[in-house]
Design a protein around this motif. Structure first.
Motif, short mmCIF file in Angstrom:
data_model
loop_
_atom_site.label_atom_id
_atom_site.label_comp_id
_atom_site.label_asym_id
_atom_site.label_seq_id
_atom_site.Cartn_x
_atom_site.Cartn_y
_atom_site.Cartn_z
N SER A 105 56.39 0.00 31.06
CA SER A 105 56.92 -0.37 29.74
C SER A 105 55.78 -0.80 28.82
N GLY B 250 47.61 4.88 20.27
CA GLY B 250 48.89 4.46 20.84
C GLY B 250 49.37 5.17 22.09
N GLY B 251 48.79 6.33 22.47
CA GLY B 251 49.26 7.02 23.68
C GLY B 251 50.75 7.28 23.59
N LEU B 252 51.53 6.68 24.48
CA LEU B 252 52.97 6.94 24.52
C LEU B 252 53.74 6.29 23.38
N ALA C 258 38.31 3.77 28.38
CA ALA C 258 38.82 5.10 28.03
C ALA C 258 40.33 5.02 27.87
N GLY C 259 40.84 5.31 26.65
CA GLY C 259 42.29 5.30 26.40
C GLY C 259 42.67 4.22 25.42
N THR D 282 56.52 9.47 19.63
CA THR D 282 56.53 9.95 21.01
C THR D 282 57.78 9.45 21.73
N GLY D 283 58.22 8.24 21.35
CA GLY D 283 59.40 7.69 22.02
C GLY D 283 60.12 6.68 21.15
N VAL E 162 66.51 9.89 23.02
CA VAL E 162 65.68 10.22 24.19
C VAL E 162 66.48 11.16 25.09
N SER F 51 50.23 0.92 32.30
CA SER F 51 51.50 0.36 32.76
C SER F 51 51.82 0.80 34.19
N PHE G 146 63.75 7.17 32.75
CA PHE G 146 63.99 8.58 32.43
C PHE G 146 64.44 9.40 33.65
N GLY H 276 45.85 3.61 24.38
CA GLY H 276 47.27 3.27 24.46
C GLY H 276 47.35 1.75 24.39
N ALA I 67 47.71 -0.37 26.71
CA ALA I 67 46.93 -1.04 27.76
C ALA I 67 45.46 -1.15 27.35
N GLY I 68 44.88 -0.05 26.88
CA GLY I 68 43.47 -0.06 26.49
C GLY I 68 43.23 -1.00 25.32
#
Ligand SMILES: Cc1cc2nc3c(=O)[nH]c(=O)nc-3n(C[C@H](O)[C@H](O)[C@H](O)COP(=O)(O)OP(=O)(O)OC[C@H]3O[C@@H](n4cnc5c(N)ncnc54)[C@H](O)[C@@H]3O)c2cc1C
Length: 470
Positions: free
Chosen positions: A438, A36-38, A6-7, A52-53, A352, A429, A178, A9, A11-12
């Motif tokens: 990261s 991509g998530g974040l 699930a996910g 997103t960033g 940012v 992460s 952040f 990003g 990591a997934g």
């Protein structure tokens, strides 16, 4: 062997990539309609990307670099000059650089610090160097012990004044987590400094040549699907369904657009969701377990990413800049730094805004207006005079819960990828790996999860089941 993740990003996706390499069939389920998530990005109606960033890649990202190499896309990283560039708030419009010479580490970093006299006095440099010695000699063990102190406290302990914390390390602290130096765990900054001191090109920065969704995530998806895996968008996990013995029976997906919910079953299950949605999703029996209770010690930190398009060029600097402003963290003129966003005549600043706690609920207009006021200090020549730069358009992307908030004491709450549940694993992460919150940390966590799954002896594996509809 099927593995449901699930996910989608980093990591997934990394977990799925290394699982297909090991001969498994991963099925990645992503809640949103974007990868991509974040690191997710979108194209607006003019065809301009917004993200997103603002994402910088470092030489000290071995797992990310290895992944790009394995995908044959390492040439998509645009490496910049080996230097770190800071604004000087007390001299608006001027910059201070730490140029890193091409000599072995740690001498390259030491020389760059010794040569820069704008930000640290000689006494501060000496005290800082002495303070770093235990980190260099004892390595990660010392760095982990320092998790009990904020970075401001650690600096004070080394006899380096609080002004340095707020003036110099505000940039690094905000860029990495952040949050401000008085809030951030020492482990974060010492880990980064240690990597930079130990690897010749560790602090070298690169930008991707386009949007992370298209240029980084999509190739991972192509790789996974070519090898028999699957990645599904608009597939939100609704519930983790359990067997009577507490192991996972299936992932229940929420049916969208009037479709029924769906149960997906597999041999193994992975949560590659960020920690906040995972906490909400934990099945009741697991909430009593110490392993999962520890997740309560982690939560995502708010951050805001802005994109400002101007009618003229504000700078020709092709690099990441550390603003050292109370409002902003890092920024870059993407019309210089990123091939796909390039424009020889007009700047597009990606910035940012952090810490974002007091801003996350404000309107886009308020956020843009405060940023424009700040820009007048960073680019005084372009906003005064006869032809001030005009803002053509903007996009503001707010993330109320991004990477885990790395305040002192968090390290002990970060879970390993293997859980006490035999067929359930974690990626993300926020899970324990040495690269913090990261992109590198996300990619490494996915790889560690894939390794944990593929190291389970075959005999202990539950039998595979097929997908079913509830
Ligand atoms: C503004 C900003 C700037 C950054 N800058 C940098 C940088 O310069 N360098 C760097 O290395 N890192 C940077 N990062 C951090 C980096 O982006 C993250 O650490 C990394 O992308 C996290 O990846 P992840 O896969 O662990 O988590 P995420 O990206 O959060 O992925 C989790 C995924 O799970 C999905 N999900 C959640 N709930 C469900 C559900 N119920 N069902 C299915 N899917 C679900 C989410 O939609 C998401 O796609 C930055 C982050 C931000 C926000």
């Amino acid at each position: 062997m099927r593995v449901v993740i699930a996910g989608a990003g980093l990591a997934g996706l990394s977990c799925a990539k290394y699982l297909v390499d090991a001969g498994y069939t991963p099925i990645v389920l992503e809640r949103r309609d974007v990868l991509g998530g974040l690191v997710a990005a979108w194209k607006d109606s003019d065809g301009d990307w917004y993200e997103t960033g603002l994402h910088a890649f470092f030489g000290a990202y071995p797992n990310m670099l290895q992944l790009l190499k394995e995908l044959g896309i390492e040439d998509r990283l645009q490496w910049k000059q080996h230097t770190l560039i800071f604004n000087q708030p007390d001299k608006p419009g001027t910059l201070s650089r730490f140029d890193v010479p091409d000599i072995p580490s740690p001498f390259n970093i030491i020389v760059s610090i010794l040569r820069n006299n704008d930000m640290l006095t000689w006494e501060q440099k000496l005290r800082f160097a002495v303070g770093l010695l235990p980190a260099i000699v004892r390595g990660q063990e010392y760095v982990e012990e320092m998790d009990k102190y904020s970075f401001a406290e650690w600096l004070k302990g080394q006899g380096i004044g609080e002004r340095v914390a707020s003036d110099v390390f505000i940039a690094a602290s905000k860029a990495l987590t952040f949050i401000n130096p008085d809030q951030v765990s020492s482990t974060i900054l010492l880990t980064a400094l240690n990597r930079f001191l130990q690897e010749r090109y560790g602090s070298k920065i690169a930008f991707l040549d386009g949007s992370p969704t298209e240029r980084l995530c999509q190739p991972i998806v192509d790789y996974i699907t070519q090898k028999g895996g699957e990645v599904r968008l608009n597939a939100p996990l609704k519930e983790i369904m359990l067997n009577p013995d507490g192991t996972v029976r299936g992932f229940l997906l929420r049916g969208l657009d009037g479709k029924p919910d769906e149960v997906i079953t597999a041999d193994f299950y992975v949560s590659a969701m960020s920690v906040d949605p995972l906490k909400v999703m934990l099945p009741e029996p697991w909430r009593q377990m110490e392993f999962f209770q520890k997740l309560e010690g982690l939560e995502g930190v708010p951050v805001i990413n802005l994109h400002l398009w101007f009618d003229q060029k504000l700078t020709d600097i092709d690099h990441l800049l550390f603003s050292r402003s109370p409002l902003l963290s890092v920024y870059a003129d993407m019309s210089n730094t990123c091939r796909e966003y390039s424009n020889p005549d007009r700047s597009m600043l990606e910035l940012v805004l952090a810490p974002a706690q007091d801003w996350i609920d404000k309107s886009d207009e308020e956020i843009v207006s405060a940023t424009m006021t700040e820009l007048q200090k960073l680019f005084p020549h372009h906003f005064g005079g006869e032809e001030p730069a005009k803002l053509l358009k903007s996009h503001v992307v707010k993330t109320p819960r991004s990477v885990y908030k790395a305040t002192p004491g968090r390290q002990k709450y970060r879970p390993p990828q293997k859980t006490p549940i035999a067929n359930f694993f974690l990626s993300g992460s926020y899970t324990m790996q040495r690269y913090l919150g990261s992109m590198e940390g996300a990619v490494l966590s996915g790889k560690l999860t894939a390794q944990a799954i593929s190291h389970i002896p075959t005999l202990n594996r539950p039998p595979a089941k097929n997908a079913a509809t509830a």
